[in-house]
Design a protein around this motif. Structure first.
Motif, mmCIF file in Angstrom:
data_model
loop_
_atom_site.group_PDB
_atom_site.id
_atom_site.type_symbol
_atom_site.label_atom_id
_atom_site.label_comp_id
_atom_site.label_asym_id
_atom_site.label_seq_id
_atom_site.Cartn_x
_atom_site.Cartn_y
_atom_site.Cartn_z
ATOM 1 N N SER A 1 64.866 91.394 73.342
ATOM 2 C CA SER A 1 63.669 91.994 73.916
ATOM 3 C C SER A 1 62.934 90.977 74.755
ATOM 4 C CB SER A 1 62.746 92.509 72.800
ATOM 5 O OG SER A 1 62.331 91.429 71.988
ATOM 6 N N GLU A 2 62.188 91.467 75.742
ATOM 7 C CA GLU A 2 61.371 90.593 76.567
ATOM 8 C C GLU A 2 60.093 90.269 75.798
ATOM 9 O OE1 GLU A 2 62.395 89.303 79.351
ATOM 10 O OE2 GLU A 2 64.244 90.410 79.146
ATOM 11 N N ALA A 3 59.823 88.994 75.631
ATOM 12 C CA ALA A 3 58.659 88.575 74.869
ATOM 13 C C ALA A 3 57.390 89.174 75.450
ATOM 14 C CB ALA A 3 58.559 87.046 74.874
ATOM 15 N N ALA A 4 56.469 89.487 74.632
ATOM 16 C CA ALA A 4 55.137 89.985 74.992
ATOM 17 C C ALA A 4 55.138 91.460 75.343
ATOM 18 C CB ALA A 4 54.516 89.177 76.135
ATOM 19 N N ILE A 5 56.299 92.115 75.407
ATOM 20 C CA ILE A 5 56.327 93.550 75.664
ATOM 21 C C ILE A 5 57.301 94.186 74.675
ATOM 22 C CG2 ILE A 5 56.471 95.332 77.452
ATOM 23 C CD1 ILE A 5 56.368 93.243 79.540
ATOM 24 N N PRO A 6 56.931 94.221 73.400
ATOM 25 C CA PRO A 6 57.883 94.640 72.376
ATOM 26 C C PRO A 6 58.061 96.137 72.234
ATOM 27 C CG PRO A 6 55.794 94.066 71.369
ATOM 28 C CD PRO A 6 55.652 93.789 72.835
ATOM 29 N N ASP A 7 57.203 96.936 72.851
ATOM 30 C CA ASP A 7 57.204 98.377 72.603
ATOM 31 C C ASP A 7 58.008 99.185 73.618
ATOM 32 O OD1 ASP A 7 55.529 97.905 70.449
ATOM 33 O OD2 ASP A 7 53.736 98.031 71.706
ATOM 34 N N HIS A 8 58.733 98.537 74.492
ATOM 35 C CA HIS A 8 59.481 99.244 75.521
ATOM 36 C C HIS A 8 60.956 98.861 75.463
ATOM 37 C CE1 HIS A 8 55.704 100.553 77.308
ATOM 38 N NE2 HIS A 8 55.285 99.304 77.288
ATOM 39 N N PRO A 9 61.843 99.791 75.819
ATOM 40 C CA PRO A 9 63.274 99.445 75.871
ATOM 41 C C PRO A 9 63.504 98.296 76.851
ATOM 42 C CG PRO A 9 62.942 101.817 76.055
ATOM 43 C CD PRO A 9 61.586 101.192 76.177
ATOM 44 N N THR A 10 64.236 97.288 76.415
ATOM 45 C CA THR A 10 64.500 96.136 77.274
ATOM 46 C C THR A 10 65.945 95.689 77.116
ATOM 47 O OG1 THR A 10 63.901 94.526 75.573
ATOM 48 C CG2 THR A 10 62.133 95.285 77.010
ATOM 49 N N TRP A 11 66.426 94.953 78.109
ATOM 50 C CA TRP A 11 67.730 94.319 77.993
ATOM 51 C C TRP A 11 67.791 93.088 78.886
ATOM 52 C CZ3 TRP A 11 69.848 94.244 82.802
ATOM 53 C CH2 TRP A 11 69.602 95.325 83.681
ATOM 54 N N HIS A 12 68.782 92.245 78.586
ATOM 55 C CA HIS A 12 69.026 91.041 79.376
ATOM 56 C C HIS A 12 70.534 90.847 79.463
ATOM 57 C CE1 HIS A 12 69.157 86.344 79.404
ATOM 58 N NE2 HIS A 12 69.423 86.850 80.602
ATOM 59 N N ASN A 13 71.048 90.790 80.665
ATOM 60 C CA ASN A 13 72.468 90.558 80.869
ATOM 61 C C ASN A 13 72.652 89.221 81.577
ATOM 62 O OD1 ASN A 13 75.180 90.529 81.862
ATOM 63 N ND2 ASN A 13 75.272 92.748 81.591
ATOM 64 N N ALA A 14 73.180 88.260 80.843
ATOM 65 C CA ALA A 14 73.424 86.924 81.400
ATOM 66 C C ALA A 14 74.845 86.766 81.898
ATOM 67 C CB ALA A 14 73.127 85.862 80.337
ATOM 68 N N GLU A 15 75.591 87.870 81.912
ATOM 69 C CA GLU A 15 76.986 87.823 82.342
ATOM 70 C C GLU A 15 77.098 87.814 83.861
ATOM 71 O OE1 GLU A 15 81.092 90.248 81.099
ATOM 72 O OE2 GLU A 15 79.115 91.132 80.855
#
Length: 449
Positions: free
Chosen positions: A26-40
């Motif tokens: 999750s993206e820090a400071a915004i825990p209530d929303h769907p999030t993702w991170h793709n480092a590929e």
């Protein structure tokens, strides 16, 4: 014909002027929303999205490019395929794929593949956006890349030849619907109409019916900004609900030393009527889309910069300004908070300054933070077999103005930078990884339009 868009990484412009395994979170400071991170991925272009799929152009370790498709809801990589540029100019940046919805929940992603066929330098290919299955192909000699125009695909072709044209294609089949002679770029479109910027000695904005190419209205850009417009300095457009706001940057002719006409202007999408104009102002970086809270600096005939002004995109009027007497001496980069209500002057590793944009008054910097370019001296992309001078799209980081230090663990950059499409905001971090967050329901322009 040297036509150059704004630098893909405006940090080059002085601020005056995975599968998800192990990479999701999750993206820090915004825990209530769907999030993702793709480092590929190592995204170097903007990101386009439609029908639940996001697509970008990624740089591989060997210096070649690839088109990458991601599931918009999870950031999971769906497929990738080699990509290239064939005739793209460095100042235009690396192009993103064009992705167009062809039916509810279905879309086609269109990109330039490095397949050569005789005198053709590459191949334009349409693929199923979710599966990557090839639908159609079209050989190209030289192109600036495909763009979505409504529910169609517009692609500049033969851009290095005298017979340059724009072909308007059916994204499902690749069949040509109609053609437009010369070089042009799509600056806005809906399902029935597109507005093109015709890249010529005397540039023209031209609205055309997407069914048959008939002209709805025309506006010479010089009618809004004055004689002597030269697109070599770059340009940018963004749209509100009913208006198109354009910015043309200044360009100094190396032979004559003369500076071209430049500035900001607004036209009605319905009929091309000029709403307002602000000639002789430069857009600052970073900042929002010209269609959202544009921040500018006036430049006089001697080339001296004035203060800073935030404009209302609908009316062009000044909402707030900082007089030139308040502007600190050189050595700073601009930094804006999430709502752009203040303007910060960031000095890396040193105390900076902040001003309230509405009143122009100095603000206490003790607790002030601002978003600015992560890197102020970006390096050109190490592209293989391409003209040098391409840069990736810029990334923003949050800083404390009190001491010029980076803020660790910051959440998503502001909406004025990322924009939003169907509530999803996608941005590139400084390592090229992509992040996504769904924190709204609408669509809004970001820094890149």
């Amino acid at each position: 014909m040297p036509v150059i868009r704004p630098l893909a990484n405006p940090a080059l412009v002085l601020a005056g002027a995975l599968a998800l395994t192990g990479c999701s979170g999750s993206e820090a400071a915004i825990p209530d929303h769907p999030t993702w991170h793709n480092a590929e991925v190592n995204a170097v272009s903007r990101t386009a999205s439609a029908a639940g799929v996001a697509a970008t152009t990624s740089l591989k370790p060997d210096g070649t490019l690839e088109t990458v498709a991601l599931d918009l809801a999870t950031g999971r990589k769906l497929w990738s395929h080699p990509a290239t540029m064939a005739g793209r100019l460095p100042g235009m940046g690396v192009p993103a794929p064009a992705i167009v919805e062809t039916a509810p929940g279905q879309a086609v992603a269109v990109a330039v593949d490095p397949t050569r066929q005789g005198r053709w330098n590459a191949t334009l290919v349409g693929r199923d956006a979710r599966t990557g299955e090839r639908r159609w192909s079209r050989p190209v000699h030289s192109t600036f890349g495909p763009q979505r125009c409504g529910r169609l695909v517009c692609v500049s072709e033969h851009t290095a030849l005298t017979g340059a044209r724009v072909s308007v294609l059916d994204p499902a089949t690749g069949e040509t619907r109609w053609k437009l002679s010369g070089i042009a770029e799509v600056e806005w479109s809906d399902d029935s109409r597109a507005v093109f910027l015709r890249l010529a000695r005397h540039p023209v904005l031209e609205a055309r019916d997407l069914k048959n190419g008939e002209v709805a209205w025309r506006l010479p850009v010089e009618q809004a900004l004055g004689a002597g417009v030269d697109l070599s300095g770059g340009w940018s457009f963004g749209a509100t609900a009913s208006n198109l706001i354009g910015y043309v940057a200044p360009y100094t002719n190396p032979k004559t030393g003369r500076v071209s006409a430049f500035g900001l202007f607004s036209v009605k999408l319905a009929d091309g009527t000029v709403n307002w104009m602000r000639p002789s102002v430069v857009r600052v970086y970073p900042s929002g889309s010209p269609a959202f809270a544009p921040v500018v600096r006036p430049v006089d005939q001697q080339g001296r910069y004035g203060g800073f002004a935030r404009l209302d995109a609908e009316s062009g009027r000044v909402l707030g300004q900082i007089p030139v007497t308040q502007v600190p001496e050189a050595g700073w980069w601009l930094a804006f908070p999430s709502r752009m209500e203040k303007l910060g002057f960031l000095r890396h590793g040193k105390p900076g300054d902040a001003f309230d944009l509405a009143t122009g008054r100095s603000a206490e910097v003790k607790n002030e933070r601002g978003w600015s370019f992560c890197v102020t001296d970006p390096k050109p992309l190490p592209l293989k077999d391409q003209t040098p001078g391409f840069y990736s799209v810029a990334s923003l980081c949050e800083f404390r103005l009190a001491d010029g230090a980076r803020v660790s663990g910051s959440g998503a950059p502001p909406t004025w930078f990322t924009g939003s499409h169907g509530g999803w905001r996608i941005w590139r971090d400084e390592k090229g990884g992509l992040h996504g967050i769904k924190d709204g329901a609408g669509t809004a322009p970001g820094m890149y339009g």
